[in-house]
Design a protein around this motif. Structure first.
Motif, PDB file in Angstrom:
ATOM      1  N   ALA A 100       5.396 147.529 106.640  1.00  0.00           N
ATOM      2  CA  ALA A 100       5.820 148.669 105.922  1.00  0.00           C
ATOM      3  C   ALA A 100       5.984 148.872 104.546  1.00  0.00           C
ATOM      4  N   PRO A 101       5.397 149.848 103.846  1.00  0.00           N
ATOM      5  CA  PRO A 101       5.247 149.540 102.551  1.00  0.00           C
ATOM      6  C   PRO A 101       6.523 149.694 101.940  1.00  0.00           C
ATOM      7  N   ALA A 102       6.627 149.046 100.954  1.00  0.00           N
ATOM      8  CA  ALA A 102       7.944 148.774 100.074  1.00  0.00           C
ATOM      9  C   ALA A 102       8.773 150.278 100.028  1.00  0.00           C
ATOM     10  N   PRO A 103       8.128 151.273  99.333  1.00  0.00           N
ATOM     11  CA  PRO A 103       8.777 152.361  99.207  1.00  0.00           C
ATOM     12  C   PRO A 103       9.357 153.187 100.493  1.00  0.00           C
ATOM     13  N   LEU A 104       8.623 152.945 101.517  1.00  0.00           N
ATOM     14  CA  LEU A 104       9.216 153.501 102.863  1.00  0.00           C
ATOM     15  C   LEU A 104      10.547 152.660 103.086  1.00  0.00           C
ATOM     16  N   VAL A 105      10.539 151.454 102.883  1.00  0.00           N
ATOM     17  CA  VAL A 105      11.722 150.553 103.451  1.00  0.00           C
ATOM     18  C   VAL A 105      12.666 151.003 102.372  1.00  0.00           C
ATOM     19  N   ASP A 106      12.527 151.098 101.132  1.00  0.00           N
ATOM     20  CA  ASP A 106      13.486 151.453  99.878  1.00  0.00           C
ATOM     21  C   ASP A 106      14.067 153.090 100.399  1.00  0.00           C
ATOM     22  N   LEU A 107      13.228 153.835 100.938  1.00  0.00           N
ATOM     23  CA  LEU A 107      13.769 155.001 101.245  1.00  0.00           C
ATOM     24  C   LEU A 107      14.929 154.978 102.562  1.00  0.00           C
ATOM     25  N   PHE A 108      14.691 154.028 103.364  1.00  0.00           N
ATOM     26  CA  PHE A 108      15.479 153.924 104.767  1.00  0.00           C
ATOM     27  C   PHE A 108      16.585 153.076 104.171  1.00  0.00           C
ATOM     28  N   ALA A 109      16.566 152.210 103.175  1.00  0.00           N
ATOM     29  CA  ALA A 109      17.614 151.332 102.619  1.00  0.00           C
ATOM     30  C   ALA A 109      18.739 152.484 101.875  1.00  0.00           C
ATOM     31  N   HIS A 110      17.902 153.274 101.162  1.00  0.00           N
ATOM     32  CA  HIS A 110      18.706 154.318 100.479  1.00  0.00           C
ATOM     33  C   HIS A 110      19.532 155.205 101.444  1.00  0.00           C
ATOM     34  N   LEU A 156      13.666 162.753 111.682  1.00  0.00           N
ATOM     35  CA  LEU A 156      13.603 161.082 111.870  1.00  0.00           C
ATOM     36  C   LEU A 156      15.099 160.450 111.680  1.00  0.00           C
ATOM     37  N   LEU A 157      15.231 160.981 110.240  1.00  0.00           N
ATOM     38  CA  LEU A 157      16.583 160.677 109.523  1.00  0.00           C
ATOM     39  C   LEU A 157      17.561 160.886 110.344  1.00  0.00           C
ATOM     40  N   ASP A 158      17.870 162.293 111.019  1.00  0.00           N
ATOM     41  CA  ASP A 158      18.878 162.578 111.708  1.00  0.00           C
ATOM     42  C   ASP A 158      18.927 161.642 112.928  1.00  0.00           C
ATOM     43  N   HIS A 159      17.776 161.433 113.824  1.00  0.00           N
ATOM     44  CA  HIS A 159      17.837 160.809 115.077  1.00  0.00           C
ATOM     45  C   HIS A 159      18.342 159.199 114.738  1.00  0.00           C
ATOM     46  N   TRP A 160      17.411 158.674 113.695  1.00  0.00           N
ATOM     47  CA  TRP A 160      18.193 157.306 113.573  1.00  0.00           C
ATOM     48  C   TRP A 160      19.401 157.007 113.292  1.00  0.00           C
ATOM     49  N   LEU A 161      19.952 157.791 112.532  1.00  0.00           N
ATOM     50  CA  LEU A 161      21.404 157.732 111.879  1.00  0.00           C
ATOM     51  C   LEU A 161      22.475 158.080 113.105  1.00  0.00           C
ATOM     52  N   ALA A 162      21.998 158.969 113.932  1.00  0.00           N
ATOM     53  CA  ALA A 162      22.935 159.082 115.354  1.00  0.00           C
ATOM     54  C   ALA A 162      22.801 158.270 116.236  1.00  0.00           C
ATOM     55  N   ALA A 163      22.080 157.383 116.097  1.00  0.00           N
ATOM     56  CA  ALA A 163      22.257 156.141 116.999  1.00  0.00           C
ATOM     57  C   ALA A 163      23.227 155.287 117.125  1.00  0.00           C
TER      58      ALA A 163
END
Length: 185
Positions: free
Chosen positions: A85-95, A159-166
């Motif tokens: 995964a590219p670093a900016p995408l990892v940074d997004l999900f970490a944020h 995807l963010l909504d789905h991920w956070l609802a888990a």
């Protein structure tokens, strides 16, 4: 009101911080304009000079979401390998993980549909502007820029909504890799 005035910027920053704090403590439906004003240390009249309602304030307070997601989309190398995964995408999900409660409350079923729609629209506009410069994979060149931007904005927020609802969300690096693999298909 001059939004470039340092006092206006400080007031807005205080209102944003107050709303984010309150949203981390309670459901959005339990947050009132009065509570935000009190937490920010301003009177309600001042708050209403800046925002007509809680959704407008929430959307503006969540503007960093748009910037972070747009940055991730713009900085992801188009030729990155599918297994990293590219670093900016990892940074997004970490944020997002660092602010999970707030994002869950905004994007989830009890959140603000108006705010989520505004975030999606702002994100799509930002992505479209970036894509118009040619920063898109060649395989989507025949897809109109606005369609690509709308699709990506909706997909990422969904995807963010789905991920956070888990119950046990995948770690940021794991969901970033899954997202990257989807984006490359």
């Amino acid at each position: 009101m001059n939004l470039d005035d340092p006092r206006a910027r400080r007031t807005r920053a205080a209102l944003h911080a107050a709303l984010r704090e309150l949203a981390a403590e309670r459901e959005l439906s339990d947050v009132t304009m009065s509570a935000v004003a009190a937490r920010a240390g301003v009177n309600r009249a001042t708050l209403y000079q800046h925002y007509r309602d809680l959704d407008a304030l929430l959307t503006d307070a969540m503007e960093d979401t748009v910037a972070v997601v747009a940055r991730a989309a713009a900085l992801c190398p188009l030729d990155a390998p599918p297994d990293v995964a590219p670093a900016p995408l990892v940074d997004l999900f970490a944020h997002v993980a660092d602010r999970a409660v707030l994002y869950r409350r905004v994007l989830g079923p009890q959140g603000s549909a108006r705010c989520a729609a505004r975030l999606r629209d702002r994100l799509a506009a930002e992505l479209a502007a970036r894509f118009a410069t040619g920063a898109r994979p060649p395989r989507v060149a025949e897809v109109p820029v606005d369609v690509h931007a709308a699709w990506l904005a909706g997909a990422l927020l969904g995807l963010l909504d789905h991920w956070l609802a888990a119950d046990r969300p995948a770690p940021p690096a794991g969901i970033a890799l899954a997202t990257w693999r989807l984006l490359r298909t």
